[in-house]
Design a protein around this motif. Structure first.
Motif, short mmCIF file in Angstrom:
data_model
loop_
_atom_site.label_atom_id
_atom_site.label_comp_id
_atom_site.label_asym_id
_atom_site.label_seq_id
_atom_site.Cartn_x
_atom_site.Cartn_y
_atom_site.Cartn_z
N GLY A 117 1.00 -1.27 0.56
CA GLY A 117 -0.01 0.09 -0.04
C GLY A 117 1.08 1.19 0.00
N ILE A 118 1.95 1.46 1.06
CA ILE A 118 2.58 2.40 0.97
C ILE A 118 3.74 2.49 -0.59
CG2 ILE A 118 4.92 3.37 1.63
CD1 ILE A 118 3.38 1.53 4.53
N GLY A 119 4.16 1.85 -1.29
CA GLY A 119 4.43 1.50 -2.32
C GLY A 119 3.59 1.95 -3.12
N MET A 120 2.26 1.58 -3.85
CA MET A 120 1.75 2.21 -4.58
C MET A 120 1.48 3.14 -4.22
SD MET A 120 -1.14 -1.04 -5.21
CE MET A 120 -1.13 -2.13 -3.74
N ALA A 121 1.11 3.96 -2.73
CA ALA A 121 0.67 5.42 -2.61
C ALA A 121 2.31 6.33 -3.32
CB ALA A 121 0.55 5.50 -1.41
N ILE A 122 3.18 5.68 -3.05
CA ILE A 122 4.74 6.69 -3.53
C ILE A 122 4.38 6.73 -4.94
CG2 ILE A 122 7.36 6.56 -3.60
CD1 ILE A 122 7.07 5.47 -0.46
N ARG A 123 4.61 5.59 -5.86
CA ARG A 123 4.51 5.83 -6.74
C ARG A 123 3.41 6.10 -7.61
NH1 ARG A 123 7.71 3.79 -10.82
NH2 ARG A 123 8.76 1.59 -9.86
N GLY A 124 2.02 6.47 -6.39
CA GLY A 124 0.90 7.36 -6.76
C GLY A 124 1.33 8.74 -6.74
N GLY A 125 2.52 9.69 -6.47
CA GLY A 125 2.49 10.41 -5.64
C GLY A 125 2.40 11.59 -4.11
N ALA A 126 2.38 10.09 -3.69
CA ALA A 126 1.93 10.36 -2.31
C ALA A 126 2.19 9.48 -1.28
CB ALA A 126 0.35 10.61 -1.54
N VAL A 127 2.10 9.96 -0.05
CA VAL A 127 2.58 8.72 1.21
C VAL A 127 1.02 8.78 1.59
CG1 VAL A 127 5.18 10.22 1.40
CG2 VAL A 127 3.19 11.19 2.57
N LEU A 128 1.49 7.75 2.66
CA LEU A 128 0.24 6.72 3.58
C LEU A 128 1.64 7.50 5.07
CD1 LEU A 128 -0.62 4.15 1.52
CD2 LEU A 128 -1.89 6.38 2.08
#
Length: 286
Positions: A117-128
């Motif tokens: 989840g964190i990795g996909m969020a970073i790929r999407g330009g954000a952080v969790l």
């Protein structure tokens, strides 16, 4: 292209929120295991104060979101705030089944889903999780510590508190969760096929270039240089510096070919986290 990028980023953030939420509610919360970073702090505070985790995750991340706005821009902070708010809503309203009571499976797969989840969020330009923002700023201020060092120190403190608050067994399983999540983040961001950069300094640079490009089918970049003091004892003699990027499996083959041509060639290998453009795949032979 802008619309496509927005849709891709939105899909990544949505999937990242669901994955992290599933890792937390489907695995960790029922076993009282925690993750590292701001998420781990939120889970510890929730355990001590009995405040809902959905509220704490957003509140504790607010200072880090402000730092992100100051240093990384409004767009990043808005996307991150939306992602963290989405995770909070997911934890509050989305029902996930409690998958397993096995502690080892809970620690490993809870970390896998949170890391994904964190990795996909970073790929999407954000952080969790705002830990990376804080670590980046501290490392810039201190200059003697890297981002990874700051994150490590913070997590050592978090897990030390977890051992006292949750017990030794839960604390140790929580460390396993964090390690599992970290590996999954690396996998999402860097992929399975990691690359190695190879820099070759040799008097036979042209022969090496031909061997790499024609025989091995890799792309290269050629620099003109001079030696400081090589194995042959020549000072300031011309050298061709060859740079190429290959997968870890291809490195031994390339190295063998280089040393066949010039046994005294100077070869430097560096880890490459990510690449864009260039000839990274082997050229097809005709």
């Amino acid at each position: 292209m802008k619309i496509k990028n927005v849709l891709v980023d939105t899909a990544l953030l949505f999937c990242g929120i669901l994955s992290a939420g599933f890792g937390l509610k489907g695995f960790l919360l029922s076993s009282h295991f925690i993750d590292g970073g701001v998420t781990g702090i939120s889970m510890l505070v929730a355990d001590i104060t009995h405040t809902p985790l959905a509220i704490l995750i957003f509140i504790i991340n607010i200072p880090f979101l402000y730092l992100g706005y100051r240093k990384l821009g409004l767009k990043f902070s808005i996307k991150s705030a939306a992602a963290i708010a989405g995770l909070s809503l997911c934890l509050a309203f989305v029902h996930f089944p409690d998958v397993t009571h096995d502690k080892l499976l809970t620690a490993v797969f809870g970390g896998v889903f949170i890391g994904a989840g964190i990795g996909m969020a970073i790929r999407g330009g954000a952080v969790l999780d705002g830990t990376e923002i804080a670590a980046l700023l501290v490392s810039k201020k201190a200059q003697i510590v890297r981002v990874s060092d700051v994150i490590l120190i913070l997590n050592v403190v978090i897990f030390a508190v977890a051992v006292f608050q949750l017990g030794v067994e839960s604390g140790l399983y929580s460390i396993l969760t964090y390690l599992s999540a970290s590996k999954m983040i690396d996998f999402i961001l860097n992929g399975l096929e990691q690359y190695t950069g190879m820099t070759v300094v040799s008097t036979k640079g042209e022969q090496i270039r031909i061997a790499i490009t024609q025989s091995l089918g890799r792309g290269v970049t050629v620099y003109e240089g001079r030696s400081g003091y090589g194995k042959d004892g020549h000072i300031n003699s011309p050298r061709e510096i060859i740079f190429t990027v290959a997968t870890r499996l291809e490195v031994p083959l390339i190295k063998r070919e280089i040393l066949k041509i010039d046994p005294s060639a100077f070869i430097v290998q560096t880890s490459v986290d990510d690449t864009t453009g260039g000839l990274l795949k082997r050229k097809k032979s005709h």
